[in-house]
Motif scaffolding. Structure first.
Motif, short mmCIF file in Angstrom:
data_model
loop_
_atom_site.label_atom_id
_atom_site.label_comp_id
_atom_site.label_asym_id
_atom_site.label_seq_id
_atom_site.Cartn_x
_atom_site.Cartn_y
_atom_site.Cartn_z
N HIS B 315 64.60 12.75 44.19
CA HIS B 315 63.64 12.31 45.19
C HIS B 315 64.29 11.31 46.12
N GLY B 316 63.63 11.08 47.15
CA GLY B 316 64.07 10.01 48.03
C GLY B 316 64.92 10.47 49.18
N SER B 317 65.63 11.55 48.96
CA SER B 317 66.51 11.96 50.05
C SER B 317 65.85 12.99 50.92
N LEU B 318 64.85 13.65 50.35
CA LEU B 318 64.34 14.81 51.06
C LEU B 318 63.46 14.43 52.23
N LEU B 319 62.67 13.42 52.02
CA LEU B 319 61.67 13.12 53.04
C LEU B 319 62.32 12.70 54.36
N PRO B 320 63.22 11.74 54.32
CA PRO B 320 63.84 11.39 55.61
C PRO B 320 64.60 12.57 56.20
N ASP B 321 65.15 13.37 55.35
CA ASP B 321 65.88 14.53 55.82
C ASP B 321 64.96 15.47 56.58
N LEU B 322 63.82 15.73 56.01
CA LEU B 322 62.88 16.63 56.66
C LEU B 322 62.31 16.00 57.92
N GLU B 323 62.05 14.72 57.83
CA GLU B 323 61.49 14.07 59.01
C GLU B 323 62.43 14.20 60.19
N ALA B 324 63.70 14.08 59.88
CA ALA B 324 64.66 14.16 60.97
C ALA B 324 64.67 15.54 61.58
N LYS B 325 64.39 16.52 60.75
CA LYS B 325 64.53 17.89 61.24
C LYS B 325 63.24 18.42 61.81
N PHE B 326 62.29 17.56 62.05
CA PHE B 326 60.95 18.03 62.39
C PHE B 326 60.97 18.96 63.58
N PHE B 327 61.73 18.61 64.58
CA PHE B 327 61.67 19.44 65.78
C PHE B 327 62.67 20.57 65.78
N GLN B 328 63.40 20.69 64.68
CA GLN B 328 64.41 21.74 64.70
C GLN B 328 64.02 22.93 63.87
N LEU B 329 63.01 22.74 63.09
CA LEU B 329 62.73 23.81 62.14
C LEU B 329 61.74 24.76 62.75
N ASP B 330 62.25 25.83 63.33
CA ASP B 330 61.27 26.70 63.98
C ASP B 330 60.76 27.81 63.11
N THR B 331 61.31 27.96 61.93
CA THR B 331 60.72 28.99 61.08
C THR B 331 59.37 28.55 60.53
N VAL B 332 59.17 27.27 60.54
CA VAL B 332 57.93 26.76 59.95
C VAL B 332 57.07 26.14 61.05
N HIS B 333 55.83 26.52 61.06
CA HIS B 333 54.91 25.99 62.05
C HIS B 333 54.76 24.48 61.85
N PRO B 334 54.68 23.72 62.92
CA PRO B 334 54.60 22.25 62.78
C PRO B 334 53.44 21.76 61.93
N ALA B 335 52.33 22.45 62.00
CA ALA B 335 51.21 21.98 61.17
C ALA B 335 51.54 22.13 59.69
N VAL B 336 52.16 23.24 59.35
CA VAL B 336 52.54 23.45 57.96
C VAL B 336 53.63 22.46 57.56
N TYR B 337 54.51 22.24 58.48
CA TYR B 337 55.57 21.28 58.22
C TYR B 337 54.99 19.92 57.93
N LYS B 338 54.02 19.56 58.76
CA LYS B 338 53.39 18.26 58.56
C LYS B 338 52.72 18.18 57.20
N ALA B 339 52.02 19.25 56.86
CA ALA B 339 51.36 19.24 55.55
C ALA B 339 52.39 19.08 54.44
N GLY B 340 53.51 19.81 54.58
CA GLY B 340 54.54 19.70 53.57
C GLY B 340 55.06 18.29 53.44
N LEU B 341 55.26 17.64 54.59
CA LEU B 341 55.76 16.27 54.53
C LEU B 341 54.75 15.35 53.87
N GLN B 342 53.47 15.61 54.16
CA GLN B 342 52.46 14.75 53.55
C GLN B 342 52.40 14.94 52.04
N TYR B 343 52.61 16.16 51.58
CA TYR B 343 52.65 16.36 50.14
C TYR B 343 53.83 15.62 49.55
#
Lengths: 359, 657
Positions: B315-343
């Protein structure tokens, strides 16, 4: 003698099956109507009368009808209610289905309010309503055929309930074997029917009958059994554990069967079931299916109270309280099987049946 | 628990050898090593044994290695013993159908390599025969499958996900690569051999087979003499007697099955049986999953043996990693991405909240979805939803309520009439989701509250554990009705969710007591009712809820206090689970080692470097139905035995929508 503290249900039972006196015996043997019993408490002003203005026959009252049916001691109160409700449909002057349903609902409510402590009455009314109004086809037919359909179903339900006892008696015959000893508690007409049929089938068994204070209904039951030439032995309530060794099975009826699969029955049933379970004796409950109620008590105090006075024979000082409750709740883990007109069921099936019915 | 540790023997090879072959090498008995496949000397001519779906038979393994811990036999699909067993150890296999095989010691190889087989529900672990049957919920990690366990396997077609895993594959094995590979091979074998087997893409199968073989070979080399004989025979259908030394390793079989089908674990393609869940013991499977993963996670070190079948990442490394990639991940819809981050960050927790968040994210995703050219709406959308779900799983494993919601959504998508235009379909789905949330969650909660407050009387002392949305609503509503009662809130580390409930209740004026779970037996004598929430209720009445709930229920039961579980009906599941181990979720062990606000309690700093220290942070546990008095659902108050009735009645299509 409308004592508000006494549950009308138990008044009736006391009137019918209570203390055995010679007068009573003589009269019980003759007529079906017992004239020396106190009149049933006058029905409270009911919604049935309110709904009458919509009828052309203002004199029809479901309570009267109910009382008329109820006077036969052999008829279960719930069956009387069902018959009364069926009569409501028959005599109804409504012209639409909604109106009919409203009438039925008000009639059922008035019946229920006549005695709020009677579980089987409430359950039977509810089940009747569900059963009768359940047909989806009602919406599509014209009113008259729908009404006759309703009457058909109502009569059928009444028939089923009336013959329920016979079905239960037949189902339980397999469980009574030759040479067995049965412990019975309280006076249940269903259990009596079971034992009657077994005696008729020439089975050899003997019955231990608890006294059933304060009603002393055990005395009445032992009387009935003696008439059938069944060897009966009376035991006082405290001697149940003492005699449990020689008992093969316990047979009780039920005032109501609750959703958890437990039963509500005369005071003392819980005790007997506990003793039986600890000595590994099966406890069989004979109950008609209209007694399945949508209650779920968590403990003894979770029930609606039903009181009846206890007569100790000597005056009690006023400072001393008396536990007057007339019934108790037996949880499902102490029960082995339920004999119902739907078949021989385990306690967990009750909820299944209720869910399906109230789907 | 001693029965669980009975040693297991070698797993049978599943494939019958025909032709000329040398007797298979036998490893010395008593060697707790994985028995090599007799396939080392197998001829290329191998005939798969006929499979009888109707029989759950035990395969008798060759008694090569007597008792191998961790080997558990799993349902034998009536397939004839494979491999050299015929020749050499025929006495071991009296008949494929021989029930009580005496040799508990012989590891039984699950004929259930056929994932489909088991998935059909026909292959639930063999009904309690003696000797290593596939227990439904075999704890991985070193526990033997007791015969008792086996008999506890319901004969019904119900299988838990874990059961399916176990029973179908029945390879209990270490996550040794070779075993995994071998079992994968075997699984493949079974799969291909089984008559019951549904069609899988042969290409994928073969590829999986190849991969497994490669992995097995590599592992075999590494293992040295552990794997005697060539684990992976050259033939396409090696029969491998896998002798898992310690752990159950269905995963490999499941994995191989999965490889063939490439279905995300939670998807339920077959209506009757839930899919097996992915087991994380098998490295080859995990590697493959990683390659497909959107999110890159590193696996944790120092994992508890018993729970190796569950995923655990650093744990601990994933969240900042994903946050940084928020605008780059186009396979995943932003709303779903957001939900994933919140989980992932723990902002949204609790099964209702997570389910609603997920469904609302899907609503947005569907609204923005456009059908690509030359693709059908239904199929493409389903695939897209599946990919979103995989992403969410990688952030945090699904809870059962979310699984049911996804099932619902997929059913609705599949049922869309083809005549609808794209926008109409999307609108219809949107309203379906809206209706689901409304009816199954929000209204259901209202009904639950209405039923449950009738059980609260004046003068009651109510106990609750953790933070459950349903229980909170009940208490607030009862207070609003004017009932006089007080509440005891029991809480536990590391999450300390009870504090949130405490704050909310005290705000509204309820009298509350707050305590930790270690004081439970001290205060239980004052309690009159216990109200618990649930993440799910399983078909045998077991309540699957936050860890610690089982303790509360058991202590309440011993004090004869009624326990009421409040759970919406959409969370009910067909699964059956007997313990908390076979299916659970592992949280971050770091939070256990630290106490918030107490810097001086630092004894566990650097725990990860200690070889023989492992920290375990379980999220869920399973409460047996004996301790539950009543379950309050939106369908009324029911006893725990009625849960399968409700699942049956209300899962019918027309009612489920």
């Amino acid at each position: 003698m409308a004592d508000p503290k006494i549950s009308a249900y138990y008044q009736t039972r006391m009137a019918h099956f209570g203390a055995v006196t010679n007068d009573w015996l003589a009269q019980a043997q003759s007529a079906s109507v017992i004239t020396t019993t106190p009149p049933p408490p006058s029905p409270p002003p009911t919604a049935a009368t309110l709904s009458d203005p919509s009828h052309q026959k203002p004199s029809f009252s479901v309570i009267d009808e109910f009382n008329r049916w109820r006077k036969q001691p052999d008829l279960a109160e719930a069956v009387a209610a069902i018959r009364a409700l069926a009569a409501v449909i028959r005599s109804s002057m409504a012209t639409t289905m909604m109106q009919l349903e409203i009438e039925l609902k008000s009639a059922s409510d008035s019946l229920k309010s006549w005695d709020t402590t009677s579980i089987s009455l409430t359950a039977a009314c509810d089940l009747f309503m569900r059963y009768v109004t359940r047909t989806a086809a009602l919406e599509y037919e014209d009113f008259n055929s729908a009404k006759s359909r309703l009457i058909e179903r109502a009569d059928k339900f009444g028939e089923i309930s009336y013959t329920a006892r016979k079905v239960i008696a037949m189902l339980s015959q397999d469980f009574i074997f030759n040479g067995c000893t049965i412990l019975v508690h309280g006076f249940s007409r269903v259990v009596l029917e079971v034992l009657k049929l077994a005696a008729q089938n020439k089975k050899l068994f003997r019955v231990l009958c608890t006294e059933g204070r304060p009603d002393r209904t055990g005395l009445r039951l032992s009387n009935e059994l003696a008439k059938l030439d069944v060897p009966v032995k009376l035991v006082i309530d405290s001697a149940v554990a003492y005699t449990m060794d020689e008992v093969d099975m316990v047979f009780v009826g039920a005032d109501g069967v609750v959703e958890s699969g437990g039963i509500i029955n005369m005071m003392g049933t819980y005790q007997i079931a506990m003793v039986a379970k600890s000595m590994s004796k099966p406890v069989y409950v004979a109950a008609e299916s209209y007694k399945f109620a949508r209650l779920y008590p968590l403990d003894q105090k979770d029930l609606a109270p039903a009181l009846r006075p206890v007569d100790f024979g000597v005056p009690i000082p006023s400072k001393v309280e008396v536990e007057c409750s007339a019934r108790d709740y037996t949880p499902p883990q102490y029960l082995t099987l339920l004999f119902t007109d739907l078949g021989v069921l385990t306690p967990s099936v009750v909820s299944d049946e209720l869910i399906q019915l109230y789907l | 628990m001693d029965t669980r540790r009975a040693p297991r023997a070698v797993i049978d090879p599943k494939v019958r050898k025909v032709g000329f072959f040398a007797p298979p090498e036998l490893s010395q008995p008593g060697l707790p090593d994985p028995i090599p496949l007799p396939s080392s000397s197998l001829s290329p001519v191998m005939i798969p044994p006929p499979r009888h779906s109707s029989e759950n038979l035990l395969h008798h393994a060759r008694p090569l290695a007597p008792t191998v811990p961790g080997a558990s036999s799993v349902s034998i699909e009536g397939s004839v013993v494979a491999g050299g067993s015929y020749g050499s150890s025929s006495e071991l296999f009296p008949a494929p159908m021989s029930p009580a095989s005496p040799s508990y010691s012989s590891s039984r190889f699950v004929g259930g390599g056929d994932g489909d087989y088991c998935l059909n529900g026909a292959a639930v672990a063999s009904p309690g025969r003696g000797g290593g049957k596939a227990a439904t919920s075999f704890p991985r990690g070193g526990f033997e499958s007791p015969a008792a366990k086996a008999s506890s396997v319901p004969a019904s077609g119900l299988t838990t996900v874990s059961v399916v895993n176990d029973s179908s594959l029945g390879i209990r094995g270490r996550e040794k690569a070779d075993n995994g590979g071998g079992s994968a091979l075997e699984a493949k074998d079974q799969a291909t051999n089984s008559k019951q087997k549904k069609d899988k893409t042969t290409k994928a199968e073969r590829r999986a087979l190849q991969e497994a073989q490669r992995a097995a070979k590599a592992a075999a080399k590494a293992e040295g003499n552990k794997a005697s004989g060539t684990v992976t025979s050259g033939t396409a259908k090696p029969a491998k007697a896998i002798k898992p030394p310690h752990k159950v390793d269905n995963s490999s079989v499941a994995a191989s099955e999965k490889k063939g089908c490439d279905r995300p674990p939670e998807k339920d393609r077959k209506k009757d049986v839930p899919q097996p869940r992915m087991q994380y013991d098998d490295e080859s499977r995990v590697e493959k999953a990683k390659r497909r993963a959107v999110v890159k996670q590193t696996e944790a070190r120092n994992r508890v043996e018993l729970f190796r079948h569950l995923p655990q990442y650093e744990h601990g490394s994933l969240l900042p990693d994903l946050e940084a990639k928020f605008f780059q991940l186009d396979t995943v819809h932003p709303a779903v991405y957001k939900a994933g981050l919140q989980y992932l960050s723990g902002n949204i927790s609790g099964s209702n909240a997570r389910c609603i968040a997920m469904l609302q994210a899907f609503q947005d995703a569907i609204r923005d979805y456009r059908v690509p050219p030359e693709k059908t709406f239904v199929r493409d959308l389903t695939a897209k939803i599946s990919s979103y779900v995989s992403f969410l799983i990688e952030c945090r494993p699904l809870c059962i309520s979310m699984g049911n919601a996804i099932k619902f959504l997929k059913t609705r998508i599949a049922k869309l009439p083809l005549t609808l235009s794209e926008s109409e379909s999307k609108a219809s789905l949107h309203s379906d989701i809206e209706r689901f949330i409304n009816e199954k969650i929000i209204l259901a909660d209202k009904v639950i509250v209405k039923h449950a407050v009738t059980k609260i009387r004046d003068g009651d002392v109510l106990l609750t554990y953790g933070l459950s949305s349903a229980v909170e609503m009940i208490l607030l509503h009862a207070h609003k009705l004017g009932k006089q009662f007080r509440v005891i809130i029991v809480d536990s580390r590391p999450q300390l969710r009870g504090k949130i409930l405490l704050r909310r209740l005290v705000e509204k004026g309820l009298s509350c007591t707050y305590t930790q779970i270690n004081a439970l037996s001290y205060i239980m004598h004052e309690v009159t009712r216990v109200f618990l929430g649930a993440s799910s209720v399983l078909s045998n009445g077991t309540v699957y809820s936050g860890v610690g709930t089982a303790c509360v229920a058991m202590i309440a039961h011993s004090f004869r206090v009624p326990v009421l579980v409040c759970c919406e009906a959409y969370k009910f599941s067909e699964r059956v689970q007997l313990d908390s181990i076979c299916s659970n979720e592992l949280g971050d062990p770091e939070v256990i080692s630290k106490v918030l606000g107490r810097e001086d309690v630092n004894y566990l700093d650097g725990w990860a470097n200690t070889e023989n220290l492992q920290l375990l942070n379980l999220i869920y546990d399973a409460t047996p139905s004996d301790y539950i008095s009543m379950i309050v659902t939106d369908y009324g108050m029911v006893p725990p035995t009625s849960v399968p009735v409700i699942v049956r009645e209300y899962r019918r299509e027309q009612l489920w929508i």
